[in-house]
Design a protein around this motif. Structure first.
Motif, PDB file in Angstrom:
ATOM      1  N   ALA A  57       0.821  -1.211   0.000  1.00  0.00           N
ATOM      2  CA  ALA A  57       0.000   0.000   0.000  1.00  0.00           C
ATOM      3  C   ALA A  57       0.854   1.260   0.000  1.00  0.00           C
ATOM      4  O   ALA A  57       0.532   2.242  -0.677  1.00  0.00           O
ATOM      5  CB  ALA A  57      -0.948  -0.006   1.201  1.00  0.00           C
ATOM      6  N   VAL A  58       1.958   1.254   0.769  1.00  0.00           N
ATOM      7  CA  VAL A  58       2.855   2.417   0.766  1.00  0.00           C
ATOM      8  C   VAL A  58       3.437   2.619  -0.626  1.00  0.00           C
ATOM      9  O   VAL A  58       3.444   3.734  -1.158  1.00  0.00           O
ATOM     10  CB  VAL A  58       3.992   2.236   1.810  1.00  0.00           C
ATOM     11  N   TYR A  59       3.920   1.530  -1.218  1.00  0.00           N
ATOM     12  CA  TYR A  59       4.529   1.658  -2.540  1.00  0.00           C
ATOM     13  C   TYR A  59       3.478   2.027  -3.590  1.00  0.00           C
ATOM     14  O   TYR A  59       3.720   2.864  -4.466  1.00  0.00           O
ATOM     15  CB  TYR A  59       5.239   0.363  -2.953  1.00  0.00           C
ATOM     16  N   GLY A  60       2.300   1.384  -3.508  1.00  0.00           N
ATOM     17  CA  GLY A  60       1.243   1.679  -4.469  1.00  0.00           C
ATOM     18  C   GLY A  60       0.777   3.124  -4.384  1.00  0.00           C
ATOM     19  O   GLY A  60       0.573   3.783  -5.411  1.00  0.00           O
ATOM     20  N   THR A  61       0.618   3.618  -3.151  1.00  0.00           N
ATOM     21  CA  THR A  61       0.211   5.009  -2.968  1.00  0.00           C
ATOM     22  C   THR A  61       1.289   5.960  -3.469  1.00  0.00           C
ATOM     23  O   THR A  61       1.002   6.950  -4.161  1.00  0.00           O
ATOM     24  CB  THR A  61      -0.076   5.302  -1.481  1.00  0.00           C
ATOM     25  N   ALA A  62       2.550   5.652  -3.153  1.00  0.00           N
ATOM     26  CA  ALA A  62       3.655   6.490  -3.619  1.00  0.00           C
ATOM     27  C   ALA A  62       3.762   6.452  -5.143  1.00  0.00           C
ATOM     28  O   ALA A  62       4.025   7.477  -5.788  1.00  0.00           O
ATOM     29  CB  ALA A  62       4.970   6.025  -2.991  1.00  0.00           C
TER      30      ALA A  62
ATOM     31  N   GLY B  28      12.958   3.883   0.818  1.00  0.00           N
ATOM     32  CA  GLY B  28      12.868   5.218   1.394  1.00  0.00           C
ATOM     33  C   GLY B  28      14.185   5.966   1.420  1.00  0.00           C
ATOM     34  O   GLY B  28      14.203   7.175   1.651  1.00  0.00           O
ATOM     35  N   CYS B  29      15.280   5.255   1.168  1.00  0.00           N
ATOM     36  CA  CYS B  29      16.611   5.883   1.178  1.00  0.00           C
ATOM     37  C   CYS B  29      17.148   6.163  -0.231  1.00  0.00           C
ATOM     38  O   CYS B  29      18.219   6.771  -0.364  1.00  0.00           O
ATOM     39  CB  CYS B  29      17.611   4.981   1.909  1.00  0.00           C
ATOM     40  N   LEU B  30      16.449   5.719  -1.268  1.00  0.00           N
ATOM     41  CA  LEU B  30      16.979   5.805  -2.630  1.00  0.00           C
ATOM     42  C   LEU B  30      17.091   7.258  -3.104  1.00  0.00           C
ATOM     43  O   LEU B  30      16.209   8.080  -2.843  1.00  0.00           O
ATOM     44  CB  LEU B  30      16.081   5.039  -3.599  1.00  0.00           C
ATOM     45  N   PRO B  31      18.159   7.580  -3.837  1.00  0.00           N
ATOM     46  CA  PRO B  31      18.262   8.901  -4.481  1.00  0.00           C
ATOM     47  C   PRO B  31      17.296   8.995  -5.656  1.00  0.00           C
ATOM     48  O   PRO B  31      16.907   7.976  -6.239  1.00  0.00           O
ATOM     49  CB  PRO B  31      19.719   8.953  -4.952  1.00  0.00           C
TER      50      PRO B  31
ATOM     51  N   ALA C 162      -3.179   5.454   5.995  1.00  0.00           N
ATOM     52  CA  ALA C 162      -3.351   6.419   7.086  1.00  0.00           C
ATOM     53  C   ALA C 162      -2.054   7.174   7.350  1.00  0.00           C
ATOM     54  O   ALA C 162      -2.064   8.384   7.605  1.00  0.00           O
ATOM     55  CB  ALA C 162      -3.825   5.704   8.346  1.00  0.00           C
ATOM     56  N   VAL C 163      -0.924   6.459   7.283  1.00  0.00           N
ATOM     57  CA  VAL C 163       0.377   7.101   7.467  1.00  0.00           C
ATOM     58  C   VAL C 163       0.649   8.096   6.346  1.00  0.00           C
ATOM     59  O   VAL C 163       1.208   9.177   6.566  1.00  0.00           O
ATOM     60  CB  VAL C 163       1.501   6.032   7.530  1.00  0.00           C
ATOM     61  N   PHE C 164       0.222   7.753   5.126  1.00  0.00           N
ATOM     62  CA  PHE C 164       0.529   8.602   3.967  1.00  0.00           C
ATOM     63  C   PHE C 164      -0.325   9.870   3.916  1.00  0.00           C
ATOM     64  O   PHE C 164       0.073  10.871   3.322  1.00  0.00           O
ATOM     65  CB  PHE C 164       0.337   7.817   2.664  1.00  0.00           C
ATOM     66  N   ILE C 165      -1.510   9.838   4.532  1.00  0.00           N
ATOM     67  CA  ILE C 165      -2.427  10.977   4.417  1.00  0.00           C
ATOM     68  C   ILE C 165      -1.802  12.297   4.882  1.00  0.00           C
ATOM     69  O   ILE C 165      -1.843  13.287   4.149  1.00  0.00           O
ATOM     70  CB  ILE C 165      -3.754  10.687   5.156  1.00  0.00           C
ATOM     71  N   PRO C 166      -1.213  12.369   6.085  1.00  0.00           N
ATOM     72  CA  PRO C 166      -0.638  13.664   6.490  1.00  0.00           C
ATOM     73  C   PRO C 166       0.514  14.113   5.603  1.00  0.00           C
ATOM     74  O   PRO C 166       0.719  15.311   5.399  1.00  0.00           O
ATOM     75  CB  PRO C 166      -0.163  13.403   7.928  1.00  0.00           C
ATOM     76  N   PHE C 167       1.263  13.155   5.038  1.00  0.00           N
ATOM     77  CA  PHE C 167       2.378  13.527   4.159  1.00  0.00           C
ATOM     78  C   PHE C 167       1.869  13.977   2.785  1.00  0.00           C
ATOM     79  O   PHE C 167       2.447  14.865   2.162  1.00  0.00           O
ATOM     80  CB  PHE C 167       3.353  12.362   4.030  1.00  0.00           C
TER      81      PHE C 167
ATOM     82  N   LEU D 196       6.695  17.346   0.374  1.00  0.00           N
ATOM     83  CA  LEU D 196       6.321  15.972   0.030  1.00  0.00           C
ATOM     84  C   LEU D 196       7.370  15.328  -0.867  1.00  0.00           C
ATOM     85  O   LEU D 196       7.786  14.185  -0.651  1.00  0.00           O
ATOM     86  CB  LEU D 196       4.954  15.958  -0.664  1.00  0.00           C
ATOM     87  N   LEU D 197       7.810  16.054  -1.881  1.00  0.00           N
ATOM     88  CA  LEU D 197       8.739  15.492  -2.854  1.00  0.00           C
ATOM     89  C   LEU D 197      10.181  15.453  -2.354  1.00  0.00           C
ATOM     90  O   LEU D 197      10.999  14.695  -2.896  1.00  0.00           O
ATOM     91  CB  LEU D 197       8.677  16.289  -4.162  1.00  0.00           C
ATOM     92  N   SER D 198      10.509  16.227  -1.345  1.00  0.00           N
ATOM     93  CA  SER D 198      11.891  16.236  -0.860  1.00  0.00           C
ATOM     94  C   SER D 198      12.131  15.186   0.230  1.00  0.00           C
ATOM     95  O   SER D 198      13.080  14.408   0.163  1.00  0.00           O
ATOM     96  CB  SER D 198      12.263  17.625  -0.345  1.00  0.00           C
ATOM     97  N   TRP D 199      11.249  15.131   1.244  1.00  0.00           N
ATOM     98  CA  TRP D 199      11.467  14.185   2.335  1.00  0.00           C
ATOM     99  C   TRP D 199      10.195  13.471   2.804  1.00  0.00           C
ATOM    100  O   TRP D 199      10.269  12.352   3.334  1.00  0.00           O
ATOM    101  CB  TRP D 199      12.078  14.893   3.546  1.00  0.00           C
ATOM    102  N   GLY D 200       9.034  14.085   2.587  1.00  0.00           N
ATOM    103  CA  GLY D 200       7.791  13.542   3.136  1.00  0.00           C
ATOM    104  C   GLY D 200       7.461  12.143   2.663  1.00  0.00           C
ATOM    105  O   GLY D 200       6.997  11.295   3.444  1.00  0.00           O
ATOM    106  N   TRP D 201       7.717  11.847   1.381  1.00  0.00           N
ATOM    107  CA  TRP D 201       7.368  10.529   0.825  1.00  0.00           C
ATOM    108  C   TRP D 201       8.225   9.408   1.413  1.00  0.00           C
ATOM    109  O   TRP D 201       7.828   8.232   1.395  1.00  0.00           O
ATOM    110  CB  TRP D 201       7.529  10.535  -0.698  1.00  0.00           C
ATOM    111  N   ARG D 202       9.402   9.752   1.965  1.00  0.00           N
ATOM    112  CA  ARG D 202      10.323   8.734   2.463  1.00  0.00           C
ATOM    113  C   ARG D 202       9.897   8.159   3.820  1.00  0.00           C
ATOM    114  O   ARG D 202      10.139   6.975   4.108  1.00  0.00           O
ATOM    115  CB  ARG D 202      11.735   9.322   2.595  1.00  0.00           C
ATOM    116  N   VAL D 203       9.290   8.983   4.654  1.00  0.00           N
ATOM    117  CA  VAL D 203       9.010   8.577   6.037  1.00  0.00           C
ATOM    118  C   VAL D 203       8.132   7.320   6.129  1.00  0.00           C
ATOM    119  O   VAL D 203       8.437   6.411   6.921  1.00  0.00           O
ATOM    120  CB  VAL D 203       8.377   9.747   6.826  1.00  0.00           C
ATOM    121  N   PRO D 204       7.039   7.192   5.347  1.00  0.00           N
ATOM    122  CA  PRO D 204       6.239   5.959   5.443  1.00  0.00           C
ATOM    123  C   PRO D 204       7.041   4.693   5.143  1.00  0.00           C
ATOM    124  O   PRO D 204       6.772   3.640   5.730  1.00  0.00           O
ATOM    125  CB  PRO D 204       5.140   6.190   4.392  1.00  0.00           C
ATOM    126  N   PHE D 205       8.029   4.770   4.237  1.00  0.00           N
ATOM    127  CA  PHE D 205       8.868   3.610   3.958  1.00  0.00           C
ATOM    128  C   PHE D 205       9.749   3.271   5.160  1.00  0.00           C
ATOM    129  O   PHE D 205       9.935   2.099   5.503  1.00  0.00           O
ATOM    130  CB  PHE D 205       9.742   3.871   2.724  1.00  0.00           C
TER     131      PHE D 205
END
Length: 451
Positions: free
Chosen positions: A31-36, A105-108, A172-177, A185-194
């Motif tokens: 779900a995290v990957y699909g949402t991202a 979540g760590c990938l460049p 639910a984790v992704f909603i606030p981000f 979101l594009l700089s750091w927010g998307w990484r945290v759920p991973f």
């Protein structure tokens, strides 16, 4: 001197919880990957000069890659589950899934390292797909074989209940981000759920480490058969593998709902991202509560009946759900989305663990279940998000093609399920008897050596 033999005991509650937590992690990852993939990966990992629809399609393709490789992983991990134990594979896959999710979540990004970014993303998805392929089959076998005979579907349904809790947790984790400013979101927010997947891994490990192998597996291992599990399942159960794979294609409806419909709504029709994410959240919340109830019903009226009802309902309600998105009708989007995925798909999802697992005898259960389901999920994972995105067109506004695709997946699954045997009234020993041909019994008996 009297020798006391300790009979292994069934621990259905412990097995159900341990299996549920692991599947929660697996579906948290999905779900995290699909949402991202639907919201941000198209902007982060692919050339910005490409049309947005093409970038979304490529993003969905990376999602599919993890499914395409799963059958290979099933051929590796399935026999390990039948030879060395269900717990052995459950622990192995737990860390394989979790580590890969954290690394993503760590990938460049493409902006940082260019074309190497999507290459690394695909590579991690391949490793992750190999790891995931043995998780559910081992967890289902563990739950089923620890369960009491009249509660097998109910106990095994906690494995797929984990898919609802994982999806709920991830979204639910992704909603606030998703609600963050675009730059954050594009700089750091998307990484945290991973990164948060590490917490789920630790919890699952603590629960699983004290889990015992089920009595049925221990009894089977007391007799050493020289016939390898994979050779046995491919030789005597290849038709069942095809049946399970065809039934498992119904998962494409869920993938279409969880990933494609989000991109379809937000990119194609400009609907609000944060609001759209509440649809799968509420659907997952209903599924979390409802799935064990549907599993309980499957113990009463049959796995086959419950699976078919759920599959038909999920396929049919996909059509008006996608249409509602094109109208921007939020009440209809929520009602139909929750009905499609939270109720009908969860009905099928509750029944299939026992339904599919009981198509195979104990000695090859993990092998057969892993290969059959992962072939079906690989097809569904490729068809669901990728084909539906392609059918929606470059502007992601054609809803009819994806809706017909959902109906097609439903048709294949239902026709295949109709050919299966109903096993709710059988004990596990009787399941072994009815699912083995005399030719297979003779071959296995001839290969057994008494230690």
């Amino acid at each position: 001197m009297t020798t006391t033999t300790t009979t292994p005991k069934k621990t259905p509650v412990k097995a159900a919880i341990a299996s549920w937590v692991g599947t929660t992690l697996e579906y948290y990852d999905f779900a995290v990957y699909g949402t991202a993939a639907a919201l941000v990966l198209n902007d982060l990992f692919f050339p910005p000069e490409l049309p947005e629809g093409i970038r979304v399609l490529l993003s969905m393709a990376t999602l599919a890659v993890g499914y395409v490789v799963r059958p290979l992983g099933a051929f590796i991990l399935g026999p390990l589950g039948d030879r060395f134990g269900r717990k052995f594979v459950m622990m192995l896959t737990l860390f394989g899934i979790g580590v890969c999710t954290f690394i993503i979540g760590c990938l460049p990004t493409y902006e940082q390292i260019g074309v190497l970014a999507p290459i690394l993303l695909v590579l991690i998805r391949l490793i992750q797909g190999l790891s995931v392929s043995g998780e559910q089959a081992s967890a289902i076998s563990m739950s089923l074989e620890h369960a009491h005979d009249h509660r097998r579907a109910f106990t095994a349904s906690f494995v797929t209940s984990g898919s609802a809790s994982g999806g709920l947790l991830a979204t639910a984790v992704f909603i606030p981000f998703a609600a963050l400013p675009e730059e954050a979101l594009l700089s750091w927010g998307w990484r945290v759920p991973f990164w948060l997947s590490a917490i789920v891994v630790v919890v699952a490990y603590l629960i699983r480490r004290n889990l015992e192998e089920p009595p049925a597996f221990i009894e089977a291992q007391a007799l050493k058969a020289e016939l390898p599990p994979m050779k046995q399942v491919l030789r005597f159960h290849w038709l069942t593998i095809i049946r399970v794979a065809a039934c498992a294609i119904i998962a494409g409806v869920s993938y279409l709902f969880a990933t494609f419909s989000v991109a379809f709504a937000t990119t194609g029709y400009g609907l609000d991202k944060a609001t759209m994410l509440w649809v799968p959240v509420l659907a997952s919340l209903l599924a979390l509560l409802y799935t064990p109830l549907a599993g309980y019903v499957a113990d009463i009226i049959g796995r086959k009946t419950v699976f078919i009802v759920g599959a038909i309902g999920a396929g049919v309600t996909t059509v008006p759900y996608l249409w509602a998105i094109t109208q921007g009708n939020w009440p209809l989007i929520f009602v139909l989305g929750i009905l499609c995925n939270g109720f009908f798909y969860s009905t099928a999802n509750a029944a299939w663990p026992a339904f599919f697992a009981e198509m195979f005898p104990n000695r090859v259960r993990v092998s057969g279940l892993a290969v059959g389901t992962q072939i079906g999920f690989a097809i569904a994972g490729a068809i669901g998000p990728v084909a539906s995105t392609a059918l929606a067109g470059e502007d992601l506004q054609n809803w009819i093609g994806p809706a017909l695709l959902g109906l097609g997946l439903m048709f294949v699954a239902v026709i295949s399920a109709l050919t299966a045997r109903e096993t709710r009234r059988y004990t596990l020993h009787q399941v072994d008897e009815v699912q083995q041909s005399q030719r297979e019994r003779d071959a296995v008996t001839a290969s057994i050596r008494i230690p």
